[in-house]
Design an enzyme around this catalytic site. Sequence first.
Site, PDB file in Angstrom:
ATOM      1  N   LYS A 278       0.840  -1.201   0.000  1.00 38.35           N
ATOM      2  CA  LYS A 278       0.000   0.000   0.000  1.00 38.35           C
ATOM      3  C   LYS A 278       0.874   1.250   0.000  1.00 38.35           C
ATOM      4  O   LYS A 278       1.979   1.219   0.520  1.00 38.35           O
ATOM      5  CB  LYS A 278      -0.871   0.019   1.268  1.00 38.35           C
ATOM      6  CG  LYS A 278      -2.007  -0.973   1.291  1.00 38.35           C
ATOM      7  CD  LYS A 278      -2.807  -0.822   2.588  1.00 38.35           C
ATOM      8  CE  LYS A 278      -3.963  -1.806   2.648  1.00 38.35           C
ATOM      9  NZ  LYS A 278      -5.002  -1.540   1.643  1.00 38.35           N
ATOM     10  N   ARG A 352     -10.592 -11.308   1.493  1.00 36.49           N
ATOM     11  CA  ARG A 352     -11.500 -12.293   0.877  1.00 36.49           C
ATOM     12  C   ARG A 352     -10.892 -13.694   0.900  1.00 36.49           C
ATOM     13  O   ARG A 352     -11.616 -14.686   0.949  1.00 36.49           O
ATOM     14  CB  ARG A 352     -11.873 -11.833  -0.536  1.00 36.49           C
ATOM     15  CG  ARG A 352     -10.705 -11.706  -1.478  1.00 36.49           C
ATOM     16  CD  ARG A 352     -11.028 -10.845  -2.700  1.00 36.49           C
ATOM     17  NE  ARG A 352     -11.033  -9.412  -2.385  1.00 36.49           N
ATOM     18  CZ  ARG A 352     -11.312  -8.454  -3.257  1.00 36.49           C
ATOM     19  NH1 ARG A 352     -11.621  -8.751  -4.511  1.00 36.49           N
ATOM     20  NH2 ARG A 352     -11.299  -7.189  -2.902  1.00 36.49           N
TER      21      ARG A 352
HETATM   22  N1  BES Z   1      -8.266  -3.700   4.211  1.00 34.65           N
HETATM   23  C1  BES Z   1      -8.406  -3.220   2.885  1.00 34.65           C
HETATM   24  C2  BES Z   1      -9.685  -2.408   2.661  1.00 34.65           C
HETATM   25  C3  BES Z   1      -9.772  -1.104   3.427  1.00 34.65           C
HETATM   26  C4  BES Z   1      -9.364   0.078   2.836  1.00 34.65           C
HETATM   27  C5  BES Z   1     -10.313  -1.069   4.689  1.00 34.65           C
HETATM   28  C6  BES Z   1      -9.471   1.259   3.523  1.00 34.65           C
HETATM   29  C7  BES Z   1     -10.430   0.135   5.373  1.00 34.65           C
HETATM   30  C8  BES Z   1     -10.006   1.307   4.792  1.00 34.65           C
HETATM   31  C9  BES Z   1      -8.434  -4.402   1.907  1.00 34.65           C
HETATM   32  O1  BES Z   1      -7.675  -5.494   2.283  1.00 34.65           O
HETATM   33  C10 BES Z   1      -7.892  -3.913   0.615  1.00 34.65           C
HETATM   34  O2  BES Z   1      -6.746  -3.555   0.584  1.00 34.65           O
HETATM   35  N2  BES Z   1      -8.721  -3.912  -0.416  1.00 34.65           N
HETATM   36  C11 BES Z   1      -8.325  -3.467  -1.702  1.00 34.65           C
HETATM   37  C12 BES Z   1      -8.814  -4.469  -2.718  1.00 34.65           C
HETATM   38  C13 BES Z   1      -8.229  -4.280  -4.092  1.00 34.65           C
HETATM   39  C14 BES Z   1      -6.747  -4.561  -4.068  1.00 34.65           C
HETATM   40  C15 BES Z   1      -8.924  -5.205  -5.051  1.00 34.65           C
HETATM   41  C16 BES Z   1      -8.946  -2.101  -1.931  1.00 34.65           C
HETATM   42  O3  BES Z   1     -10.052  -1.849  -1.451  1.00 34.65           O
HETATM   43  O4  BES Z   1      -8.299  -1.266  -2.561  1.00 34.65           O
HETATM   44 MN    MN Z   2      -5.683  -5.357   1.692  1.00 34.05          MN
END
Ligand code: BES
Ligand code: MN
Length: 500
Positions: A278, A352
């Site tokens: 990230k 997921r």
């Molecule tokens: N934990 C994150 C989602 C999230 C983002 C929770 C901001 C709380 C605040 C999740 O694991 C994630 O990173 N999701 C990605 C999915 C994508 C890579 C398909 C996302 O939402 O960008």
């Molecule tokens: Mn994630």
Amino acid sequence: MTDLPKITFAKADPPKKKGVAIVLAGDGGALGPRGRALDDATEGAIRRAIKAAAFKGKRKSTLDLFAPANLSLDRILIVGLGDPEKAAAVDWMELGGTCVTKLTGDVPEAVVLAELPNGSDIPADSLAQFATGAKLAAYRFDKYKTNKKDEDQAPKIGKLVISAANHNPARRAFAALDAVSDGTLLARDLVNEPANNLGPQDFAERARELTRLGVEVQVLDVRAMRRLGMGALLAVAQGAEREPRLVVMRWNGGRTRSRPAAFIGKGVVFDTGGISIKPGANMEDMKGDMAGAATVVGLMHALAKRKAKANVVGVVGLVENMPDGKAYRPGDILTAMSGKTIEVINTDAEGRLVLADALTYVQREIKPAFMVNLATLTGAIIIALGHQHAGLFANDDELADRLLSAGTKTGEKVWRMPLAEEYDKLIDSKFADMKNAGGRAAGAISAAQFLKRFVDETPWAHLDIAGTGMASPQTAINKSWASGFGVRLLDRLVAEHYER
Ligand code: BES
Ligand code: MN
Ligand code: ZN
């Protein structure tokens, strides 16, 4: 957590010495008999203030009188009720929260003169809601503040007395609600806790503490999960030093043979994104990526503490998503416990994967009557619904409607999102049965479609709480970064539809 005020119900007068009297005012600033008596004691100062401020008694509006003459009280806080006939349970809760939020500094004792403008009693259930709101609003996560005084002016309230003629029924009504508040605050504590002090095993130990309340707690380690073939969950965990765990919590308060309800939580104690790392901005928020799991633990706590007459199983998948020489990578193909294969497109779509195996485990081992999973699953749900509603996805209309209704009643609101074949196509893979990420468009929906591929005939709902479980907006009943979202909602679902 902070020292919470000691909340009691009694037939009590305003504090004689230092402290605060809280007076409730109806539409137009109308006072009840005890409010009028206090006004007389101040030689009409309350009514003069109401007039001078053009205070209309609008719900949750407040007016302050400091150091009123003739009395040794520090403060009289006037709180608007609006039309009490129209106040729902959530409104009473927010009123209680408003009272606590408005207090500042050292308050040894605050007494609420709980009465309606026409002099009649506020119903016991409403008083219990009011007390719940006060308790939830008083919560702060300040255990790492060595100078408690510089805390954002959190009031130090010793006693909060809710003074009413019907104090006995109100106290009884509060007891059950209080168990649920404790569950909410436990969930907030877990979500607020930084990941250096809350790894998967630490979290499992916190869940194990539920045994004290009569919950059976079973903790599966890596070997047990390998034997079960949890290739998706284990892949996420393999880049981390700290081992994953799967925790199964059982509360058997229902009939012996009745199938349990199951609640499943995503417990990523920290989500760096893994190899698909990230960006740095706000990455610290990812300590809260176990909010789904925290809600499940908080819910089990609530149900056990109030001795719910239902069989309920909670399952949480606990992992840390880290980049490392051993980490899983984009392009890897995993075999989940269900036997299905998954092509990893993005290691940041890890939640997921954890849930896929947890869902399979629940259906095979628990065979629940229905199941609800909670997860801080996608940033996309925040784009769609903000921080005001959780995303609800379901394969069963009855379960969805029950959740929608419980949401309205508790104020933990959910909004139904679609599931459909066109969206399911987004996660078809060239190399495996499916891929773990479906692109930017409809990101919250393709994540839900992914989970659905691991659900059989069991009635199922998925709550995406990325926007509601953490970085939560400040409300009348929550001043904390973590809200504990979902504990009250799901307790309500169980209470209304699942208890004998
Ligand atoms: N934990 C994150 C989602 C999230 C983002 C929770 C901001 C709380 C605040 C999740 O694991 C994630 O990173 N999701 C990605 C999915 C994508 C890579 C398909 C996302 O939402 O960008
Ligand atoms: Mn994630
Ligand atoms: Zn995540």
